[in-house]
Design a protein around this motif. Sequence first.
Motif, PDB file in Angstrom:
ATOM      1  N   SER A   1      -9.926  -0.353   5.625  1.00 38.77           N
ATOM      2  CA  SER A   1      -9.450  -0.642   4.266  1.00 38.77           C
ATOM      3  C   SER A   1      -8.570   0.490   3.775  1.00 38.77           C
ATOM      4  O   SER A   1      -8.772   1.656   4.124  1.00 38.77           O
ATOM      5  CB  SER A   1     -10.636  -0.833   3.308  1.00 38.77           C
ATOM      6  OG  SER A   1     -11.354   0.372   3.161  1.00 38.77           O
ATOM      7  N   LEU A   2      -7.555   0.110   2.969  1.00 40.56           N
ATOM      8  CA  LEU A   2      -6.637   1.071   2.359  1.00 40.56           C
ATOM      9  C   LEU A   2      -6.525   0.784   0.872  1.00 40.56           C
ATOM     10  O   LEU A   2      -6.517  -0.389   0.458  1.00 40.56           O
ATOM     11  CB  LEU A   2      -5.249   0.960   3.003  1.00 40.56           C
ATOM     12  CG  LEU A   2      -5.103   1.495   4.432  1.00 40.56           C
ATOM     13  CD1 LEU A   2      -3.763   1.044   5.005  1.00 40.56           C
ATOM     14  CD2 LEU A   2      -5.204   3.012   4.455  1.00 40.56           C
TER      15      LEU A   2
ATOM     16  N   ASP B   1     -10.108   9.538  11.578  1.00 39.57           N
ATOM     17  CA  ASP B   1      -9.529  10.668  10.855  1.00 39.57           C
ATOM     18  C   ASP B   1      -8.351  10.216   9.996  1.00 39.57           C
ATOM     19  O   ASP B   1      -8.192  10.663   8.858  1.00 39.57           O
ATOM     20  CB  ASP B   1      -9.074  11.746  11.845  1.00 39.57           C
ATOM     21  CG  ASP B   1      -8.637  13.014  11.139  1.00 39.57           C
ATOM     22  OD1 ASP B   1      -9.504  13.792  10.712  1.00 39.57           O
ATOM     23  OD2 ASP B   1      -7.405  13.197  10.989  1.00 39.57           O
ATOM     24  N   ILE B   2      -7.517   9.316  10.554  1.00 46.21           N
ATOM     25  CA  ILE B   2      -6.366   8.808   9.790  1.00 46.21           C
ATOM     26  C   ILE B   2      -6.856   8.080   8.540  1.00 46.21           C
ATOM     27  O   ILE B   2      -6.310   8.256   7.437  1.00 46.21           O
ATOM     28  CB  ILE B   2      -5.505   7.887  10.667  1.00 46.21           C
ATOM     29  CG1 ILE B   2      -4.825   8.706  11.775  1.00 46.21           C
ATOM     30  CG2 ILE B   2      -4.463   7.152   9.827  1.00 46.21           C
ATOM     31  CD1 ILE B   2      -4.087   7.870  12.793  1.00 46.21           C
ATOM     32  N   MET B   3      -7.907   7.265   8.677  1.00 38.40           N
ATOM     33  CA  MET B   3      -8.444   6.533   7.522  1.00 38.40           C
ATOM     34  C   MET B   3      -9.021   7.497   6.480  1.00 38.40           C
ATOM     35  O   MET B   3      -8.835   7.310   5.274  1.00 38.40           O
ATOM     36  CB  MET B   3      -9.525   5.549   7.983  1.00 38.40           C
ATOM     37  CG  MET B   3      -8.997   4.307   8.673  1.00 38.40           C
ATOM     38  SD  MET B   3      -7.993   3.272   7.559  1.00 38.40           S
ATOM     39  CE  MET B   3      -6.353   3.730   8.086  1.00 38.40           C
ATOM     40  N   ASP B   4      -9.736   8.516   6.954  1.00 39.67           N
ATOM     41  CA  ASP B   4     -10.309   9.502   6.017  1.00 39.67           C
ATOM     42  C   ASP B   4      -9.217  10.194   5.220  1.00 39.67           C
ATOM     43  O   ASP B   4      -9.368  10.445   4.021  1.00 39.67           O
ATOM     44  CB  ASP B   4     -11.126  10.545   6.783  1.00 39.67           C
ATOM     45  CG  ASP B   4     -12.420   9.970   7.342  1.00 39.67           C
ATOM     46  OD1 ASP B   4     -12.835   8.886   6.869  1.00 39.67           O
ATOM     47  OD2 ASP B   4     -13.006  10.592   8.253  1.00 39.67           O
TER      48      ASP B   4
ATOM     49  N   HIS C   1      -6.466   8.982   4.353  1.00 39.80           N
ATOM     50  CA  HIS C   1      -5.868   8.030   3.405  1.00 39.80           C
ATOM     51  C   HIS C   1      -6.872   7.601   2.325  1.00 39.80           C
ATOM     52  O   HIS C   1      -6.585   6.683   1.556  1.00 39.80           O
ATOM     53  CB  HIS C   1      -5.381   6.781   4.154  1.00 39.80           C
ATOM     54  CG  HIS C   1      -4.058   6.965   4.837  1.00 39.80           C
ATOM     55  ND1 HIS C   1      -3.939   7.523   6.095  1.00 39.80           N
ATOM     56  CD2 HIS C   1      -2.792   6.675   4.437  1.00 39.80           C
ATOM     57  CE1 HIS C   1      -2.663   7.550   6.442  1.00 39.80           C
ATOM     58  NE2 HIS C   1      -1.939   7.046   5.454  1.00 39.80           N
ATOM     59  N   ASN C   2      -8.045   8.248   2.290  1.00 44.16           N
ATOM     60  CA  ASN C   2      -9.122   7.815   1.382  1.00 44.16           C
ATOM     61  C   ASN C   2      -9.500   6.366   1.640  1.00 44.16           C
ATOM     62  O   ASN C   2      -9.879   5.622   0.719  1.00 44.16           O
ATOM     63  CB  ASN C   2      -8.724   7.996  -0.093  1.00 44.16           C
ATOM     64  CG  ASN C   2      -8.566   9.445  -0.468  1.00 44.16           C
ATOM     65  OD1 ASN C   2      -9.339  10.293  -0.032  1.00 44.16           O
ATOM     66  ND2 ASN C   2      -7.541   9.745  -1.255  1.00 44.16           N
ATOM     67  N   GLY C   3      -9.366   5.954   2.901  1.00 39.49           N
ATOM     68  CA  GLY C   3      -9.746   4.614   3.303  1.00 39.49           C
ATOM     69  C   GLY C   3     -11.068   4.636   4.048  1.00 39.49           C
ATOM     70  O   GLY C   3     -11.755   5.653   4.118  1.00 39.49           O
TER      71      GLY C   3
ATOM     72  N   VAL D   1       0.847  -1.189   0.000  1.00 33.28           N
ATOM     73  CA  VAL D   1       0.000   0.000   0.000  1.00 33.28           C
ATOM     74  C   VAL D   1       0.880   1.235   0.000  1.00 33.28           C
ATOM     75  O   VAL D   1       2.066   1.174   0.350  1.00 33.28           O
ATOM     76  CB  VAL D   1      -0.938   0.026   1.224  1.00 33.28           C
ATOM     77  CG1 VAL D   1      -1.930  -1.113   1.173  1.00 33.28           C
ATOM     78  CG2 VAL D   1      -0.143  -0.003   2.522  1.00 33.28           C
ATOM     79  N   PHE D   2       0.277   2.354  -0.410  1.00 32.85           N
ATOM     80  CA  PHE D   2       0.961   3.646  -0.370  1.00 32.85           C
ATOM     81  C   PHE D   2       0.297   4.462   0.729  1.00 32.85           C
ATOM     82  O   PHE D   2      -0.817   4.968   0.570  1.00 32.85           O
ATOM     83  CB  PHE D   2       0.842   4.351  -1.721  1.00 32.85           C
ATOM     84  CG  PHE D   2       1.528   5.696  -1.767  1.00 32.85           C
ATOM     85  CD1 PHE D   2       2.912   5.779  -1.746  1.00 32.85           C
ATOM     86  CD2 PHE D   2       0.778   6.872  -1.818  1.00 32.85           C
ATOM     87  CE1 PHE D   2       3.549   7.011  -1.792  1.00 32.85           C
ATOM     88  CE2 PHE D   2       1.396   8.102  -1.861  1.00 32.85           C
ATOM     89  CZ  PHE D   2       2.794   8.169  -1.846  1.00 32.85           C
TER      90      PHE D   2
END
Length: 749
Positions: A743-744, A719-722, A724-726, A634-635
């Motif tokens: 999900s990532l 917030d971290i997932m948001d 990352h567009n996850g 993943v990036f």
Amino acid sequence: MFYMEANFPHIPFALSENVLDNVMQKSPFGFSLVNEDYIFEFANDAWLSIVQKTKDEVLGKNMFEIFPETEDQLLSIFENVKRTKEPFYAPEHSVKLKRDGILQDVFFNFVYQPIYNDSGDLLYFATVVIEVTDLVGARTKIRDEEERLRLATESSHTATWDLNLKNSDIVHSSYLTSIFGYEKDDKMSHQQLRNHLIEFDRVNIVEKAFETALKTGKYQYEARIVDKKGNLKWIFTNGKIFLDEKGEPSRMVGVMQDITERKTNEILLQQSHHQLNTALDATKLGRFDMDYDTQLKYNFSPRFLSILGYDADTETIDSKVFENHIHPKFVEVRNEALKKAKKTGDLFYQTKMILRNGEVRWIEIYGRLLEGLEGSRPYISGTIRDITDLKNFEQSIKESEKKYRFLADAIPQIVWIGESDGQLTYFNQATIDYSGKDYNTFLKEEGWIDIVHPDEKEENKRRWNESIINKTPFSYEHRFRNKNNEYRWFLSRAFPQLDEFGNVKKWVGTSTDIDDMKRQDQHKNDFIKIANHELKTPVTTIKGYVQLLKKMRGHSEDKFLVNSLNTIENQINKLNGLMGELLDISRMESGKLPLHKNNFSLVKLVTETIEDIKAAHQTHHINFELRHISDIEVFADKDRVTQVLNNLLTNAIKYSPHSTEVDVELLVDEESAIVSVRDYGIGMDSEELTKIFDRFYRVSGEDEVTFPGFGIGLYIVKDIMDRHNGKIWVESEKNKGSKFCFSLPLKKN
């Protein structure tokens, strides 16, 4: 036809001229004798008349010198008779002869009879001739007429038939077989034709039509058949019965047409009329026609009359019934609508009507101006409906809207309304008072965006468009410029008003002044930063001394000392974690939470994080299942993803005090990698699931005992997932555990 042989001792046949004159001259058919050298030796008057010659022109002369045009036709025939000694019969034989100086085709029934003497020598050719030119012409004319009739009927898609009523033999044209699905050259029997009839139509239509024809002589019906290919068709038959000399029916002649298309259109038209009447009944519409020039109405439907207060079954009304009830104040409205209809072709207006009992009702007229047929005058075909309830409802809505606008203008909060496409169409008085702008400025396209702070304009528009497209509620914190050119923070929220089909009808929104609250939050964040900074030095110092003491006394036999040092270190680590979370909250709210993205192995990260958790928490067994055949890259920000997984694992252990199992799965679904953490602990109910990612929310255990912590870990995780567009989500059931998943996006090659 006659045959003769020569039994005479000398020429001509031992017959006297008188005998020939008496027998042959008076014969009604042409007769001549030609010798073997083709010299005419005898010809009766009938023969001479046929060829339009005299005796002097013929007798003693060579046939082909007199009739050179016949040599090519007749010489070979005579030679063949001479050779075979057999007579030649030629019915309706065509011979080219000059008559009145014109070469014509003349038709004869010929007999060329050879005549021999006793020695068998050929003496003469006896020629018997009957002209049948007129007969052949008549037959040809009949045949031509029949062909023209056939072409005419087939070009008009009409088949002909001739039925013998005595033996049921039938003669039919080729087009009839095509109607029944057969090949053009096929012949069909009468019974075969009847077998294609639909049984109901055969019994109830065809047989009854035949019974009628026996009485009237006219045979006519429309019925259904199923042709050879299985197609349902409609046929029309029209025939006539002929009687024999005894006055009994002997023959029936008629025509047949395939009328499937016409009947289908008739059925569709009937269905359309039925559907139209059903629709009119369902919508309570009345129908009428009106002469445009005289304005006289006709073709009223019962509903038209009932709207005006009449009973169509018992009352007779005149063509000016409508004009007798129109409200005087709306006569001019009607006249203007009629003038407009002359130009546009459409008639539409609403008017009040005064019924016979004095009741006033609203009605709506809609019609279309149509040209009259065959030069008749133009007329209007239209509908009428009672819209009194609708008008009352509209009035009620207007009054309610007036009250609503009054209330909206009375409150200090900014209120606004948008259409389904997001275009804002209403702002309350508070908006005008705050901004100092003219009301119409806000009604212009994006006129409201002018008061939004430049730093938030683009994000404001992005989020608003996203809500419009997805039909989801809108929420955004942004700054509005007031009439003193000062910016204050507002929380704007809008919710879609949906119809029964899920389509947006309106957007209703509010903007609440949260500037004071934002300032307090800023003070809080500043305090957190200062406290975090000020606490770091003493905490770091304490942690350093604890690690030094552990190094010096870590193997001491004084268990109390060793346990105390471990406890101090654990508490310092927790304090560091809490300080880090508080700092992250501050950064998130200011939009400055840093992300450092790189490509890395998610499999390796999950494995290492699990091992670290196992070392620190030996009370639980963590099971890891990789449901993918290869490595997963993943990036993303590796440290932040580690923070997410670490939070989920420690929560799984913390909230499952009576269970020792935690399951971790890693898999790939389309374009995303998915990590799940399942515990078998206290779980959550549906109400808790809606709040789990809220700031400062903490789940309660048995007896409503709340587990320790600030309740900001999952808020940070989301917030971290948001960023990352996850995505992150949870499935849970009270007392049965929870399953958190995130999900990532996969690394793009």
